[in-house]
Design an enzyme around this catalytic site. Structure first.
Site, short mmCIF file in Angstrom:
data_model
loop_
_atom_site.label_atom_id
_atom_site.label_comp_id
_atom_site.label_asym_id
_atom_site.label_seq_id
_atom_site.Cartn_x
_atom_site.Cartn_y
_atom_site.Cartn_z
N HIS A 1 0.86 -1.18 0.00
CA HIS A 1 0.00 0.00 0.00
C HIS A 1 0.90 1.24 0.00
O HIS A 1 2.15 1.11 -0.02
CB HIS A 1 -0.94 -0.02 1.21
CG HIS A 1 -0.24 -0.26 2.51
ND1 HIS A 1 0.61 0.65 3.08
CD2 HIS A 1 -0.23 -1.35 3.34
CE1 HIS A 1 1.10 0.17 4.20
NE2 HIS A 1 0.61 -1.06 4.40
N GLY B 1 1.90 3.13 2.21
CA GLY B 1 2.91 3.17 3.27
C GLY B 1 4.21 2.51 2.81
O GLY B 1 5.30 3.05 3.03
N HIS B 2 4.08 1.33 2.17
CA HIS B 2 5.29 0.66 1.67
C HIS B 2 5.96 1.51 0.58
O HIS B 2 7.18 1.60 0.51
CB HIS B 2 4.94 -0.69 1.03
CG HIS B 2 4.38 -1.70 1.98
ND1 HIS B 2 3.06 -2.11 1.96
CD2 HIS B 2 4.98 -2.41 2.96
CE1 HIS B 2 2.88 -3.02 2.89
NE2 HIS B 2 4.01 -3.23 3.52
N GLY C 1 9.05 0.73 8.67
CA GLY C 1 8.00 1.70 9.00
C GLY C 1 7.81 1.84 10.51
O GLY C 1 7.98 0.88 11.28
N LEU D 1 -2.20 3.21 7.43
CA LEU D 1 -2.30 2.22 6.36
C LEU D 1 -1.64 0.92 6.82
O LEU D 1 -0.60 0.92 7.46
CB LEU D 1 -1.64 2.73 5.08
CG LEU D 1 -2.25 3.99 4.46
CD1 LEU D 1 -1.71 4.21 3.05
CD2 LEU D 1 -3.78 3.94 4.43
N SER D 2 -2.31 -0.19 6.47
CA SER D 2 -1.82 -1.52 6.86
C SER D 2 -2.35 -2.51 5.84
O SER D 2 -3.46 -2.35 5.32
CB SER D 2 -2.37 -1.87 8.24
OG SER D 2 -2.36 -3.27 8.45
#
Ligand code: PAF
Length: 285
Positions: free
Chosen positions: A30, A32-33, A149, A186-187
């Protein structure tokens, strides 16, 4: 971008380079990555991501089997975000024999909070991360960078201490949490939430914010147990099943002692069948 599945191919692909910047993931990527990948851009001389769903860090009854495997889409997203090499080993490649050697982080850090509710989790993480770092950095003449993260804050601390104590020639770089417009971190597991749960899930972050505010305005650290208990009650009355809502020293995740200024609130709770974690760093004068 090269996609490699074996350790030999990874080492060949890395041979021309001296200093990788590495983003380890379990896939199902997502934003975040992709922000971690963006952070890797100016670092080192080659950008590497790994995609591997690590059985060792899943407990009994957790979602190892159902964890989404989305390799083709993940590779497209990585390529569009400047990744040079994707290492996506099979289980047989990374664990050709049962992994009987493991890396055991100290109990003081790894048996509390997440480690208390997910026994063995950090041993599974430290073991696979050690192995992945060996895969990526063993030929790196100038060491390199590994980006993790901050959403998994305890994991970041476990790895940072492991890299320091084991004298690995790597700089661990923290990546800020990426949130949706409501504040939900986000996860990969957010995909398990229904639309209405997703909206509701933002209340985890809101409760952490409220806790931080209460700690900042309280005159005594002695109020913290009450603040934590109230947050557990708020979460329950909002339909969550919380595991913990805790105020900690940001450097060791212990309860803050007198004179500790750099703090963090961490929380883990289930909404329906989905377990989410989040945190918020703050300073108390
Ligand atoms: O944070 C994750 O996605 C995983 O725990 C990691 C670091 C890739 C190890 O499997």
């Amino acid at each position: 971008m090269q996609i490699v599945h074996s350790l030999n191919d990874l080492r060949s692909a890395l041979r021309p380079f001296n200093q990788p910047a590495f983003v380890p993931t379990m896939g199902n990527l997502h934003a975040g990555h992709l922000a971690l990948m963006a952070q890797a851009q100016p670092l080192g001389d080659v950008r590497v991501a790994s995609i591997f769903v690590n059985r060792l860090q899943f407990g009994l009854g957790e979602d190892f089997e159902s964890y989404p495997r989305t390799l083709a889409g993940d590779c497209q997203a990585l390529e569009a975000n400047g990744c040079d090499i994707v290492f996506a080993p099979t289980e047989a490649e990374l664990y050709p024999q049962a992994q009987t050697y493991s890396v055991q982080p100290p109990k003081e850090l790894a048996a509390i909070l997440e480690g208390h509710f997910r026994p063995g989790f950090f041993t599974g993480v430290a073991t696979v991360v050690t192995k992945l770092l060996n895969c990526v950095f063993s030929g790196a003449k100038d060491g390199g960078f590994a980006i993790f993260g901050e959403k998994d804050f305890q994991q970041l601390l476990v790895i940072r201490h492991m890299v320091a104590q084991m004298a690995l020639p790597i700089q661990v770089v923290p990546g800020a949490i990426v949130r949706d417009a409501n504040g939900l971190a986000l996860s990969s597991r957010n995909g398990y939430l229904s639309d209405s749960q997703r909206t509701h899930a933002a209340s985890l972050q809101a409760t952490l914010q409220h806790m931080a505010q209460q700690v900042k305005s309280s005159s005594s650290l002695g109020d913290i147990p009450n603040i934590e208990q109230q947050a557990m009650n708020t979460m329950r009355s909002n339909g969550w099943s919380p595991d913990y809502m805790a105020v900690c020293n940001r450097h060791n995740l212990l309860s803050p002692a007198a004179g500790d200024h750099e703090l963090i609130v961490v929380g883990a709770a289930k909404l329906g069948d989905t377990r989410l974690i989040d945190n918020l760093q703050f300073n108390r004068q």
